[in-house]
Design a protein around this motif. Structure first.
Motif, PDB file in Angstrom:
ATOM      1  N   SER A 230     -11.925  13.878  -1.977  1.00  0.00           N
ATOM      2  CA  SER A 230     -10.812  14.210  -1.091  1.00  0.00           C
ATOM      3  C   SER A 230      -9.920  13.013  -0.812  1.00  0.00           C
ATOM      4  CB  SER A 230     -11.358  14.763   0.226  1.00  0.00           C
ATOM      5  OG  SER A 230     -12.229  13.816   0.833  1.00  0.00           O
ATOM      6  N   ASP A 231     -10.499  11.794  -0.852  1.00  0.00           N
ATOM      7  CA  ASP A 231      -9.701  10.604  -0.578  1.00  0.00           C
ATOM      8  C   ASP A 231      -8.699  10.319  -1.697  1.00  0.00           C
ATOM      9  OD1 ASP A 231     -11.822  10.139  -2.289  1.00  0.00           O
ATOM     10  OD2 ASP A 231     -11.934   7.993  -1.794  1.00  0.00           O
ATOM     11  N   LEU A 232      -9.043  10.675  -2.934  1.00  0.00           N
ATOM     12  CA  LEU A 232      -8.183  10.388  -4.075  1.00  0.00           C
ATOM     13  C   LEU A 232      -7.308  11.582  -4.462  1.00  0.00           C
ATOM     14  CD1 LEU A 232      -7.450   8.311  -6.296  1.00  0.00           C
ATOM     15  CD2 LEU A 232      -9.314   9.262  -7.667  1.00  0.00           C
ATOM     16  N   LYS A 233      -7.702  12.766  -4.065  1.00  0.00           N
ATOM     17  CA  LYS A 233      -7.052  13.982  -4.554  1.00  0.00           C
ATOM     18  C   LYS A 233      -5.540  14.007  -4.348  1.00  0.00           C
ATOM     19  CE  LYS A 233      -7.701  18.966  -4.777  1.00  0.00           C
ATOM     20  NZ  LYS A 233      -8.521  20.109  -4.320  1.00  0.00           N
ATOM     21  N   PRO A 234      -5.013  13.640  -3.145  1.00  0.00           N
ATOM     22  CA  PRO A 234      -3.549  13.696  -2.981  1.00  0.00           C
ATOM     23  C   PRO A 234      -2.796  12.839  -3.997  1.00  0.00           C
ATOM     24  CG  PRO A 234      -4.633  13.427  -0.861  1.00  0.00           C
ATOM     25  CD  PRO A 234      -5.690  13.230  -1.906  1.00  0.00           C
ATOM     26  N   LEU A 235      -3.393  11.715  -4.406  1.00  0.00           N
ATOM     27  CA  LEU A 235      -2.747  10.845  -5.384  1.00  0.00           C
ATOM     28  C   LEU A 235      -3.000  11.320  -6.810  1.00  0.00           C
ATOM     29  CD1 LEU A 235      -3.644   7.354  -3.853  1.00  0.00           C
ATOM     30  CD2 LEU A 235      -1.541   8.657  -3.528  1.00  0.00           C
ATOM     31  N   TRP A 236      -4.207  11.832  -7.055  1.00  0.00           N
ATOM     32  CA  TRP A 236      -4.630  12.154  -8.421  1.00  0.00           C
ATOM     33  C   TRP A 236      -3.993  13.438  -8.945  1.00  0.00           C
ATOM     34  CZ3 TRP A 236      -6.722   8.959 -11.686  1.00  0.00           C
ATOM     35  CH2 TRP A 236      -7.323   9.433 -12.854  1.00  0.00           C
TER      36      TRP A 236
ATOM     37  N   SER B 179       0.831  -1.218   0.000  1.00  0.00           N
ATOM     38  CA  SER B 179       0.000   0.000   0.000  1.00  0.00           C
ATOM     39  C   SER B 179       0.860   1.261   0.000  1.00  0.00           C
ATOM     40  CB  SER B 179      -0.939   0.001   1.200  1.00  0.00           C
ATOM     41  OG  SER B 179      -0.203  -0.076   2.413  1.00  0.00           O
ATOM     42  N   ASP B 180       1.963   1.261   0.741  1.00  0.00           N
ATOM     43  CA  ASP B 180       2.855   2.425   0.757  1.00  0.00           C
ATOM     44  C   ASP B 180       3.510   2.631  -0.605  1.00  0.00           C
ATOM     45  OD1 ASP B 180       2.337   3.021   3.430  1.00  0.00           O
ATOM     46  OD2 ASP B 180       3.925   1.690   4.140  1.00  0.00           O
ATOM     47  N   LEU B 181       3.934   1.549  -1.230  1.00  0.00           N
ATOM     48  CA  LEU B 181       4.565   1.654  -2.541  1.00  0.00           C
ATOM     49  C   LEU B 181       3.559   2.061  -3.611  1.00  0.00           C
ATOM     50  CD1 LEU B 181       6.870  -1.496  -2.398  1.00  0.00           C
ATOM     51  CD2 LEU B 181       7.628   0.886  -2.423  1.00  0.00           C
ATOM     52  N   PHE B 182       2.341   1.541  -3.512  1.00  0.00           N
ATOM     53  CA  PHE B 182       1.322   1.816  -4.527  1.00  0.00           C
ATOM     54  C   PHE B 182       0.975   3.305  -4.568  1.00  0.00           C
ATOM     55  CE2 PHE B 182      -3.168   1.531  -6.117  1.00  0.00           C
ATOM     56  CZ  PHE B 182      -2.840   1.082  -7.382  1.00  0.00           C
TER      57      PHE B 182
ATOM     58  N   LEU C 295      -1.552  -9.153  -5.433  1.00  0.00           N
ATOM     59  CA  LEU C 295      -1.021  -8.301  -4.375  1.00  0.00           C
ATOM     60  C   LEU C 295      -1.906  -7.087  -4.139  1.00  0.00           C
ATOM     61  CD1 LEU C 295       2.871  -8.244  -4.818  1.00  0.00           C
ATOM     62  CD2 LEU C 295       1.591  -8.844  -2.756  1.00  0.00           C
ATOM     63  N   ILE C 296      -2.371  -6.486  -5.236  1.00  0.00           N
ATOM     64  CA  ILE C 296      -3.251  -5.325  -5.109  1.00  0.00           C
ATOM     65  C   ILE C 296      -4.572  -5.744  -4.470  1.00  0.00           C
ATOM     66  CG2 ILE C 296      -4.528  -3.582  -6.413  1.00  0.00           C
ATOM     67  CD1 ILE C 296      -1.537  -3.049  -6.239  1.00  0.00           C
ATOM     68  N   GLN C 297      -5.097  -6.868  -4.893  1.00  0.00           N
ATOM     69  CA  GLN C 297      -6.368  -7.329  -4.341  1.00  0.00           C
ATOM     70  C   GLN C 297      -6.260  -7.687  -2.861  1.00  0.00           C
ATOM     71  OE1 GLN C 297      -7.518 -10.541  -6.969  1.00  0.00           O
ATOM     72  NE2 GLN C 297      -8.641  -9.145  -8.326  1.00  0.00           N
ATOM     73  N   SER C 298      -5.044  -8.010  -2.406  1.00  0.00           N
ATOM     74  CA  SER C 298      -4.866  -8.359  -0.998  1.00  0.00           C
ATOM     75  C   SER C 298      -4.821  -7.138  -0.089  1.00  0.00           C
ATOM     76  CB  SER C 298      -3.569  -9.156  -0.814  1.00  0.00           C
ATOM     77  OG  SER C 298      -2.426  -8.336  -1.061  1.00  0.00           O
ATOM     78  N   SER C 299      -4.726  -5.941  -0.700  1.00  0.00           N
ATOM     79  CA  SER C 299      -4.645  -4.710   0.085  1.00  0.00           C
ATOM     80  C   SER C 299      -5.946  -3.935  -0.016  1.00  0.00           C
ATOM     81  CB  SER C 299      -3.479  -3.842  -0.406  1.00  0.00           C
ATOM     82  OG  SER C 299      -3.538  -2.548   0.148  1.00  0.00           O
ATOM     83  N   THR C 300      -6.584  -3.705   1.097  1.00  0.00           N
ATOM     84  CA  THR C 300      -7.841  -2.947   1.108  1.00  0.00           C
ATOM     85  C   THR C 300      -7.624  -1.529   0.609  1.00  0.00           C
ATOM     86  OG1 THR C 300      -8.620  -4.246   2.994  1.00  0.00           O
ATOM     87  CG2 THR C 300      -9.745  -2.156   2.560  1.00  0.00           C
ATOM     88  N   LEU C 301      -6.534  -0.903   1.037  1.00  0.00           N
ATOM     89  CA  LEU C 301      -6.261   0.470   0.618  1.00  0.00           C
ATOM     90  C   LEU C 301      -6.080   0.566  -0.892  1.00  0.00           C
ATOM     91  CD1 LEU C 301      -5.682   3.428   1.288  1.00  0.00           C
ATOM     92  CD2 LEU C 301      -3.294   2.800   1.684  1.00  0.00           C
ATOM     93  N   CYS C 302      -5.342  -0.378  -1.481  1.00  0.00           N
ATOM     94  CA  CYS C 302      -5.109  -0.354  -2.931  1.00  0.00           C
ATOM     95  C   CYS C 302      -6.411  -0.538  -3.709  1.00  0.00           C
ATOM     96  CB  CYS C 302      -4.108  -1.437  -3.324  1.00  0.00           C
ATOM     97  SG  CYS C 302      -2.438  -1.173  -2.694  1.00  0.00           S
ATOM     98  N   THR C 303      -7.238  -1.474  -3.284  1.00  0.00           N
ATOM     99  CA  THR C 303      -8.503  -1.697  -3.992  1.00  0.00           C
ATOM    100  C   THR C 303      -9.427  -0.498  -3.854  1.00  0.00           C
ATOM    101  OG1 THR C 303      -9.354  -2.850  -2.030  1.00  0.00           O
ATOM    102  CG2 THR C 303      -8.386  -4.194  -3.775  1.00  0.00           C
ATOM    103  N   GLU C 304      -9.381   0.192  -2.714  1.00  0.00           N
ATOM    104  CA  GLU C 304     -10.201   1.393  -2.541  1.00  0.00           C
ATOM    105  C   GLU C 304      -9.737   2.510  -3.467  1.00  0.00           C
ATOM    106  OE1 GLU C 304      -9.971   2.347   1.570  1.00  0.00           O
ATOM    107  OE2 GLU C 304     -11.495   0.880   2.194  1.00  0.00           O
TER     108      GLU C 304
END
Length: 617
Positions: A292-298, A240-243, A265-274
């Motif tokens: 707001s949840d996606l904005k810092p990444l987007w 999740s940190d790397l993603f 691996l992505i499917q195993s992480s709740t944060l990544c799937t969200e």
């Protein structure tokens, strides 16, 4: 000999008299002369080295591996802070006849002493590492940096990560900086090396978040997967940190939703799937605003190695025939480069860019005896510099318009096989490589100015089937799949391009010199600085927040239509036009697009370097 001496003495008064005469006529001679002999220091070193070799006046023996090297204390103390401290302070070595230097081999010590007395040393790969360790201890800074420069010359993508490890052991900042630069610029090659899998998590994170990293975001994702799979038991928790370091906005949607989303691996992480689900909702909501949840990444910007390039494709060349050429302009070098040619000559195709892939849609084929209206869609990735095909359009057409928005391409109007004016609209979904029919235009027009902004597609003007100008704005709402119309006397353009900068749609020419900007927020037109000539059938695109206008046809002072090779730039901040020179040839009815490339070189080669695209499709 005596006679000669007497003659010389007899001549002295005359010489003295002449000298006095000259000095009287010249300026007063200086009372002080600063004499400098540049060879003195080198001669002194040579003499000192000769004295050392002959053991004359030497007063200390440097010992290593049962080898004794005679030296002069004053020479050593003058050459290094290490020996200054040893011989000029109250250390026991200052009185000893022999000084044992542990950890330095006799051959390396001999080379260093020769360097001290001559200023010359030969650095090779065999000795560079023990030499650096020795001169680091003995505090010969210049020689240490010379070794660093030598290693920097040996840097390659295969060894740069190990060089970073070495630089940390040797505390060599200059080598570490250069090796890091190599690793960042050649990350595509470095990412496949075994050394990368040996990085610690903080080290890998520092690379993935580096704005200078020269890699496509797809490769960034594949790199983090490879790193985790190297030691899955201890590393899978870092997914999740790397993603979060992957800049999802610049990944092709198909790759994101079909490959990344389905990775175990992505499917195993709740944060990544969200995160992926948030991106999916954003894509399907036909909006550019994210939560707001996606904005810092987007909102993370592209990496610095991503640069915009201007691409011209197709059109009529030198008024002879439809061109297959594709050209790339690099603003830094101010040069044009040839890309792969189109597979076919296509008359009045449409051109659009999405996900940094160039699309050429439809057109009238010009390579057969029987001209055929095409449904074919060609794609060009700058990464491979090769043309390939996508799913063909539903309806064959030419002289149509295309525009991209998010992951969609919209094709509007044009002429059909019977040269009838079309009002149909179809949409291409780049995520699924599928076409679908949309609600048709209220009024079928040819050659309107078309642009997309804020979930809407705007069609300005154009002409009807009888070639009468249409003074109308037709607006298509992408999310609602519906049209609205606005009649206006301001619009009177035919064969004019449009481009968007900061919520303003610029309509450039169209059988006129006039350029106007439509403010989509205020719903009003703004007048801009006119072009130098009446233009039509030209192309325009936004490139580095400026408007670049290429080619076209213009009406000269004698009302005669001529083809153009002009290349002009409009700056909306200053409302001014500047010339950028000329195109390689006269051109009109062509495509002009801005594509984003990944480059690790200050001056790109003749063949284009990597581009953000989905090459696996």
């Amino acid at each position: 000999m005596l006679l000669i001496a007497k003659q010389s003495e007899g001549q002295l008064p005359q010489m003295h008299q002449k000298t006095e005469t000259r000095m009287d006529q010249s300026k007063p001679h200086p009372e002080v002369i600063h004499y400098s002999n540049e060879e003195q220091s080198s001669r002194l070193l040579l003499q000192l080295n000769r004295l050392r070799q002959e053991r004359i006046l030497t007063d200390v023996l440097l010992c290593s591996d049962n080898t004794e090297i005679p030296c002069h204390r004053n020479v050593l103390a003058s050459s290094s802070p290490y020996f200054t401290a040893m011989f000029c302070h109250d250390f026991r070595e200052s009185h000893q006849e022999k000084v044992d230097l542990k950890g330095i081999t006799s051959s390396i010590l001999s080379d260093i002493v020769d360097y001290v007395y001559t200023g010359v040393i030969t650095i090779t790969m065999e000795i560079v590492l023990p030499l650096m360790q020795a001169v680091s201890m003995l505090q010969y800074t210049g020689l240490f940096e010379a070794c660093s420069s030598f290693l920097q010359e040996q840097l390659s993508p295969d060894n740069c990560l190990s060089m970073i490890r070495l630089s940390e052991i040797l505390h060599c900042g200059s080598l570490k900086e250069k090796a890091r630069e190599m690793a960042v610029q050649s990350f595509s090659d470095v990412s496949t090396s075994d050394d990368l899998c040996e990085l610690s998590l903080p080290e890998l994170m520092s690379y993935l978040e580096d704005d200078r990293l020269c890699a496509e975001e797809e490769q960034v994702f594949e790199t983090l997967l490879a790193w985790i799979h190297h030691d899955p038991f201890s590393r899978r928790g870092a997914i999740s940190d790397l993603f979060k370091k992957v800049r999802l906005r610049y990944i092709h949607p198909t790759y994101l939703f079909q490959f990344i989303a389905s990775d175990p691996l992505i499917q195993s992480s709740t944060l990544c799937t969200e995160v992926i689900e948030s991106v999916r909702r954003l894509m399907f909501s036909i909006t550019t605003k994210c939560g707001s949840d996606l904005k810092p990444l987007w909102v993370t910007p592209r990496r610095y190695t991503c640069r915009e390039t201007l691409v011209l494709v197709g059109g009529r060349k030198n008024n002879e025939q439809t061109s297959r050429e594709a050209l790339l302009f690099d603003e830094r070098t101010q040069r044009w480069q040839w890309l792969a040619k189109l597979p076919l000559r296509l008359y009045k195709a449409s051109y659009v860019c999405i996900h940094s892939i160039l699309y050429v849609l439809g057109g009238l084929t010009m390579n057969t005896k029987h001209r055929v209206v095409s449904t074919t869609v060609y794609m060009l990735s700058l990464k491979t510099n090769q043309w390939r095909t996508a799913e063909p359009m539903i309806q064959p057409r030419f002289a149509h318009q295309s525009v991209s928005y998010l992951h969609f391409i919209f094709v509007l109007g044009g002429l059909g096989p019977e040269k009838q004016v079309c009002d149909t609209v179809e949409r291409y979904n780049s995520m699924f490589n599928q076409w679908e029919a949309m609600v048709p235009m209220p009024t079928a027009v040819l050659h309107p100015a078309v642009a997309a902004n804020d979930q809407r597609i705007y069609l300005f003007g154009g002409e009807d089937a009888m070639q009468n100008p249409v003074r109308m704005i037709q607006v298509y709402h992408i999310g609602r799949n519906m049209w609205s119309m606005m009649e206006t006397r301001t619009v009177k353009n035919v064969s004019a391009p449009a481009a968007v900068i900061d919520d303003k749609i610029y309509i450039i020419g169209g059988y006129t010199r006039r350029m106007i900007a439509y403010d989509t927020k205020a719903n009003r037109f703004l007048k801009c600085e006119n072009m130098k000539a009446r233009r039509m059938h030209h192309a325009a695109t936004v490139f580095n927040n400026k408007l670049y206008v290429t080619g076209g046809r213009f009406i000269n002072g004698h009302d005669v239509i001529e083809d153009s090779d002009s290349f002009e730039c409009y700056d909306p901040k200053t409302d001014t036009w500047t010339t950028k020179g000329t195109l390689p040839y006269k051109l009109f009815d062509h495509g002009s697009l801005s594509l984003v490339c990944v480059s690790n070189k200050p001056n790109p080669p003749e063949c284009v370097v990597g581009c953000h695209s989905l090459s696996a499709m």
